[in-house]
Structures are given as structure tokens and as C-alpha cells.
Motif scaffolding. Sequence first.
Motif, PDB file in Angstrom:
ATOM      1  N   LEU A 204       0.854  -1.192   0.000  1.00 38.93           N
ATOM      2  CA  LEU A 204       0.000   0.000   0.000  1.00 38.93           C
ATOM      3  C   LEU A 204       0.886   1.237   0.000  1.00 38.93           C
ATOM      4  O   LEU A 204       1.822   1.338   0.804  1.00 38.93           O
ATOM      5  CB  LEU A 204      -0.883   0.042   1.251  1.00 38.93           C
ATOM      6  N   HIS A 205       0.597   2.188  -0.881  1.00 37.51           N
ATOM      7  CA  HIS A 205       1.269   3.488  -0.896  1.00 37.51           C
ATOM      8  C   HIS A 205       0.277   4.544  -0.439  1.00 37.51           C
ATOM      9  O   HIS A 205      -0.775   4.723  -1.055  1.00 37.51           O
ATOM     10  CB  HIS A 205       1.771   3.817  -2.310  1.00 37.51           C
ATOM     11  N   LEU A 206       0.624   5.239   0.648  1.00 39.05           N
ATOM     12  CA  LEU A 206      -0.233   6.267   1.224  1.00 39.05           C
ATOM     13  C   LEU A 206       0.481   7.611   1.152  1.00 39.05           C
ATOM     14  O   LEU A 206       1.699   7.690   1.345  1.00 39.05           O
ATOM     15  CB  LEU A 206      -0.557   5.930   2.676  1.00 39.05           C
ATOM     16  N   ASP A 207      -0.263   8.670   0.885  1.00 38.90           N
ATOM     17  CA  ASP A 207       0.327  10.002   0.761  1.00 38.90           C
ATOM     18  C   ASP A 207       1.244  10.302   1.942  1.00 38.90           C
ATOM     19  O   ASP A 207       0.869  10.109   3.109  1.00 38.90           O
ATOM     20  CB  ASP A 207      -0.768  11.070   0.692  1.00 38.90           C
ATOM     21  N   GLY A 208       2.437  10.802   1.632  1.00 40.95           N
ATOM     22  CA  GLY A 208       3.436  11.009   2.671  1.00 40.95           C
ATOM     23  C   GLY A 208       3.229  12.223   3.540  1.00 40.95           C
ATOM     24  O   GLY A 208       3.691  12.252   4.689  1.00 40.95           O
ATOM     25  N   ALA A 209       2.543  13.254   3.044  1.00 37.28           N
ATOM     26  CA  ALA A 209       2.456  14.528   3.757  1.00 37.28           C
ATOM     27  C   ALA A 209       2.007  14.397   5.212  1.00 37.28           C
ATOM     28  O   ALA A 209       2.614  15.001   6.111  1.00 37.28           O
ATOM     29  CB  ALA A 209       1.551  15.496   2.996  1.00 37.28           C
ATOM     30  N   PRO A 210       0.941  13.619   5.533  1.00 36.26           N
ATOM     31  CA  PRO A 210       0.504  13.547   6.940  1.00 36.26           C
ATOM     32  C   PRO A 210       1.546  12.946   7.871  1.00 36.26           C
ATOM     33  O   PRO A 210       1.470  13.151   9.092  1.00 36.26           O
ATOM     34  CB  PRO A 210      -0.745  12.651   6.871  1.00 36.26           C
ATOM     35  N   PHE A 211       2.509  12.221   7.320  1.00 35.00           N
ATOM     36  CA  PHE A 211       3.485  11.520   8.151  1.00 35.00           C
ATOM     37  C   PHE A 211       4.776  12.310   8.339  1.00 35.00           C
ATOM     38  O   PHE A 211       5.727  11.805   8.940  1.00 35.00           O
ATOM     39  CB  PHE A 211       3.760  10.141   7.548  1.00 35.00           C
ATOM     40  N   ARG A 212       4.783  13.538   7.850  1.00 30.70           N
ATOM     41  CA  ARG A 212       5.940  14.403   8.101  1.00 30.70           C
ATOM     42  C   ARG A 212       5.824  15.151   9.428  1.00 30.70           C
ATOM     43  O   ARG A 212       6.737  15.888   9.793  1.00 30.70           O
ATOM     44  CB  ARG A 212       6.153  15.372   6.926  1.00 30.70           C
ATOM     45  N   ASP A 213       4.741  14.968  10.116  1.00 28.87           N
ATOM     46  CA  ASP A 213       4.636  15.443  11.490  1.00 28.87           C
ATOM     47  C   ASP A 213       5.438  14.481  12.371  1.00 28.87           C
ATOM     48  O   ASP A 213       5.195  13.271  12.346  1.00 28.87           O
ATOM     49  CB  ASP A 213       3.173  15.464  11.930  1.00 28.87           C
ATOM     50  N   PRO A 214       6.415  14.985  13.148  1.00 23.94           N
ATOM     51  CA  PRO A 214       7.286  14.054  13.882  1.00 23.94           C
ATOM     52  C   PRO A 214       6.550  13.188  14.896  1.00 23.94           C
ATOM     53  O   PRO A 214       6.911  12.020  15.090  1.00 23.94           O
ATOM     54  CB  PRO A 214       8.313  14.979  14.555  1.00 23.94           C
ATOM     55  N   ILE A 279       7.841  -1.499   6.577  1.00 19.36           N
ATOM     56  CA  ILE A 279       7.275  -0.257   6.069  1.00 19.36           C
ATOM     57  C   ILE A 279       8.410   0.563   5.466  1.00 19.36           C
ATOM     58  O   ILE A 279       9.490   0.664   6.053  1.00 19.36           O
ATOM     59  CB  ILE A 279       6.527   0.521   7.184  1.00 19.36           C
ATOM     60  N   ASN A 280       8.180   1.095   4.298  1.00 20.16           N
ATOM     61  CA  ASN A 280       9.186   1.879   3.585  1.00 20.16           C
ATOM     62  C   ASN A 280       8.937   3.359   3.858  1.00 20.16           C
ATOM     63  O   ASN A 280       7.956   3.937   3.395  1.00 20.16           O
ATOM     64  CB  ASN A 280       9.086   1.567   2.083  1.00 20.16           C
ATOM     65  N   LEU A 281       9.867   3.972   4.603  1.00 18.90           N
ATOM     66  CA  LEU A 281       9.753   5.378   4.987  1.00 18.90           C
ATOM     67  C   LEU A 281      10.749   6.257   4.243  1.00 18.90           C
ATOM     68  O   LEU A 281      10.836   7.462   4.507  1.00 18.90           O
ATOM     69  CB  LEU A 281       9.993   5.527   6.496  1.00 18.90           C
ATOM     70  N   THR A 282      11.493   5.692   3.316  1.00 14.37           N
ATOM     71  CA  THR A 282      12.629   6.414   2.721  1.00 14.37           C
ATOM     72  C   THR A 282      12.199   7.679   1.988  1.00 14.37           C
ATOM     73  O   THR A 282      12.924   8.675   1.993  1.00 14.37           O
ATOM     74  CB  THR A 282      13.399   5.515   1.750  1.00 14.37           C
ATOM     75  N   GLN A 283      11.031   7.647   1.339  1.00 16.24           N
ATOM     76  CA  GLN A 283      10.641   8.787   0.516  1.00 16.24           C
ATOM     77  C   GLN A 283      10.289  10.022   1.342  1.00 16.24           C
ATOM     78  O   GLN A 283      10.317  11.149   0.837  1.00 16.24           O
ATOM     79  CB  GLN A 283       9.472   8.409  -0.390  1.00 16.24           C
ATOM     80  N   LEU A 284       9.977   9.837   2.634  1.00 18.99           N
ATOM     81  CA  LEU A 284       9.691  10.986   3.495  1.00 18.99           C
ATOM     82  C   LEU A 284      10.921  11.869   3.683  1.00 18.99           C
ATOM     83  O   LEU A 284      10.809  13.063   3.965  1.00 18.99           O
ATOM     84  CB  LEU A 284       9.209  10.511   4.868  1.00 18.99           C
ATOM     85  N   PHE A 285      12.096  11.267   3.527  1.00 15.89           N
ATOM     86  CA  PHE A 285      13.341  11.983   3.787  1.00 15.89           C
ATOM     87  C   PHE A 285      14.118  12.263   2.504  1.00 15.89           C
ATOM     88  O   PHE A 285      15.297  12.580   2.546  1.00 15.89           O
ATOM     89  CB  PHE A 285      14.196  11.160   4.766  1.00 15.89           C
ATOM     90  N   ASN A 286      13.434  12.151   1.375  1.00 13.55           N
ATOM     91  CA  ASN A 286      14.042  12.385   0.073  1.00 13.55           C
ATOM     92  C   ASN A 286      13.570  13.741  -0.441  1.00 13.55           C
ATOM     93  O   ASN A 286      12.364  14.001  -0.518  1.00 13.55           O
ATOM     94  CB  ASN A 286      13.627  11.273  -0.894  1.00 13.55           C
ATOM     95  N   ILE A 296       3.503   0.439   2.875  1.00 12.83           N
ATOM     96  CA  ILE A 296       3.316  -0.675   3.808  1.00 12.83           C
ATOM     97  C   ILE A 296       3.444  -1.970   3.014  1.00 12.83           C
ATOM     98  O   ILE A 296       2.735  -2.183   2.034  1.00 12.83           O
ATOM     99  CB  ILE A 296       1.958  -0.568   4.510  1.00 12.83           C
ATOM    100  N   ARG A 297       4.344  -2.859   3.462  1.00 12.79           N
ATOM    101  CA  ARG A 297       4.773  -3.986   2.629  1.00 12.79           C
ATOM    102  C   ARG A 297       4.409  -5.358   3.212  1.00 12.79           C
ATOM    103  O   ARG A 297       4.851  -6.367   2.694  1.00 12.79           O
ATOM    104  CB  ARG A 297       6.293  -3.906   2.443  1.00 12.79           C
ATOM    105  N   ILE A 298       3.604  -5.399   4.282  1.00 12.58           N
ATOM    106  CA  ILE A 298       3.423  -6.667   5.001  1.00 12.58           C
ATOM    107  C   ILE A 298       2.083  -7.328   4.759  1.00 12.58           C
ATOM    108  O   ILE A 298       1.770  -8.332   5.410  1.00 12.58           O
ATOM    109  CB  ILE A 298       3.641  -6.471   6.519  1.00 12.58           C
TER     110      ILE A 298
END
Length: 353
Positions: A204-214, A279-286, A296-298
Motif C-alpha cells: 500500500l502506498h499512502l500520501d506522505g504529507a501527513p506523516f511528516r509530522d514528527p 514499512i518503507n519510509l525512505t521517501q519521506l526523507f528524500n 506498507i509492505r506486510i
Amino acid sequence: MTPLLHRRTGFEIELMAPPGVSRLDLATDLATRHGGRVRPVWHHDSEPSLVPGLGRFLHLTRGFEVTRADGTELCTLVDDITLLDGLDPRAPAPPGWFRVLSDDPRLLSLLARHSDPAGPRATALDATAALWGTKVQHIGAFARLDDHTGATIALAAPQGGERERPCEIVTPPLSADHDQALEELLAPARDLGFTVPVEAAVHLHLDGAPFRDPATLANVIRLFAHWRHPLRAVLRTNPACVRLAPLPDLLVQAVEGTPTWDDLAKAVTDSELTKFFDINLTQLFNDTPIRDTIEIRILPGAIQAADIINQAALLELLLDRCADPTPIPRPPTTQAEATEALLTLAATTLANR
């Protein structure tokens, strides 16, 4: 009744075609049903190398973008090299099926730009050779491009081993009617005899913006790290699925307190985070993300839309809880209690919607 999803979500669904059928057959069938078209595209991936001192080969393989009658994207169908069970490694390549290999991602991007995925193997490297001012060498079924010093830039080689059968369906982001959109893709696949591979997963690919809140991201890390085993039990994560791993210790340690974004970014850098975790979080920091998403990969493999949506809805509730700045607690110590507590966490979130 299939639940509704509320987040914009893209899906990657791994399937296997029956012998004698390929992902191109499914692409053609889908295009026909929707009055659309099929456009060959290059798919970037990597695989372990048998060459001493070279850890991996990067390669381009043929995928197929399917559009609707109005030209909008329906899906893209690509290979997935983790799908191996049931394939005959000795099977010759069908006509037109080949791959382009290199050992440098920058070269591979150049090759993708200057090579036609709909064209023949014999000319696949010609346009790139012109940039180097060299000639492509043809050695049996292989085409090889060297620079003027003799260093190999790329190879074009037949793609046998029934690699035309693996089929990962990649959807564009879906904002509504997720179940209907998936069933429009999966019903034709079932009709053609496609099945769920032994190693299959759904991503599942979910929009990254909401997850940039620490605070939100810290809770996501807590969820996938501390609740890893109950999550995998509830979702029935496929034990044969590869390229999955628990989040790195440095990243998990970073959420013990109240981390800032800079704290999380440093932990990501120090951990050398890749995409191949639960879970792949790499794009949040790119700074220039390929897809501005978390992945989400599981989820286990599936070929029924309802199965996918039911599990995605559970994950959506848990991610909604992550948006609450209150830290997600650690689970109970026993597996049964942890599983029940995870479902209670989702149910409480649903009740508070």
C-alpha cells in the motif's frame, strides 16, 4: 460488507500468470475491456550478481502501462524478481522478451531514456552507443555496449526463465471506490487464470504529507516496531515473502522520547534505511521523492479485492491512531493478548471517528 477506505491509496498486487500466458496478455485484455491502449514501459529493478566483486546487477525489464479510453492511467503491469516458485528457469525467452543490464543507476536511467521498450533487443543499445561514439557488439543472443576503453556499459540479453509470467499490478493513487477499482483489475486476471504466487505480497502506498509530522511518524515507527508480531499475525503476513525486515534499532531507539524531525532524519541517515523493511519510509526523507508516500509492505498476496480492502481498512484505522500525538503504548507481552490489544486499538479509533 466491504469497508470504505478514506485515504488516497496506491496498490501493488503481485500475481502469477499460468504457463503460456504473460502480463502482456492481461494488459491487452484490460485495455480491450476499457477501450484503452497498452504502452510498453521500462521497469527498473535489481538482482543479485554472480560476478565476483559485484553485489548486484541493475536491470530494465518490459512493463506495460494500460490506459482507459480517455487516456487516463488504469494500471501498470511489471515484473517482480522475488516471484520464482513454479517458474522453469530453463525456459527460453519468448520472442521480444529481453532485459537491459548495467551496474550504475545513472547509466540505467540513461539507457531507459534512450532505449525503446517496444523495440527489438538487437537495437536496444544503439542510441546510447551513439552518445559514447562506440558500436554495439553482438555476441550470440547478447548485445554488449562498451566505452572506448573497453569497459562495459550495458548488456541486452534474452529474458527467459518464464519471467513474462510474474505480474505486479501497480495502480495509480485511488481516492474513492477502491474496491471497485481493484476488482476491475483482478476479475480479468482471475478469468485468465492468474493466481497468487507463493512469495506474494500486496503493498500500500499512502500520501506522505501527513506523516511528516514528527509525533505522527514516531507513532508509526512505534506501531511497526513494537507491534510487529501482532501486526503480522493479524494481517497474516506471508512467511515466504522476501525483502521484509524489522525497522532498524537506531530508528526505533530514536522514538523512545519525543523526537524532533531532525532527530528522526539523523536516525534514518545513521541507519542507512532502505525500502526493504516492513514499512518503507525512505521517501519521506528524500528531497525529490520518486513517490511522495509511505509504503506498507506486510500484507499477504491476494486476488480478491475484498481481501485487500479489509486489511487496508484495518491499517488505515491504526494509522489514524498514529495521528494522535499521544505515544502508542507497547503491546502486552503474550501474543494472544497483544493481538487482542491491536484489534482493540483499531476498534477504539473507529468508534472515535
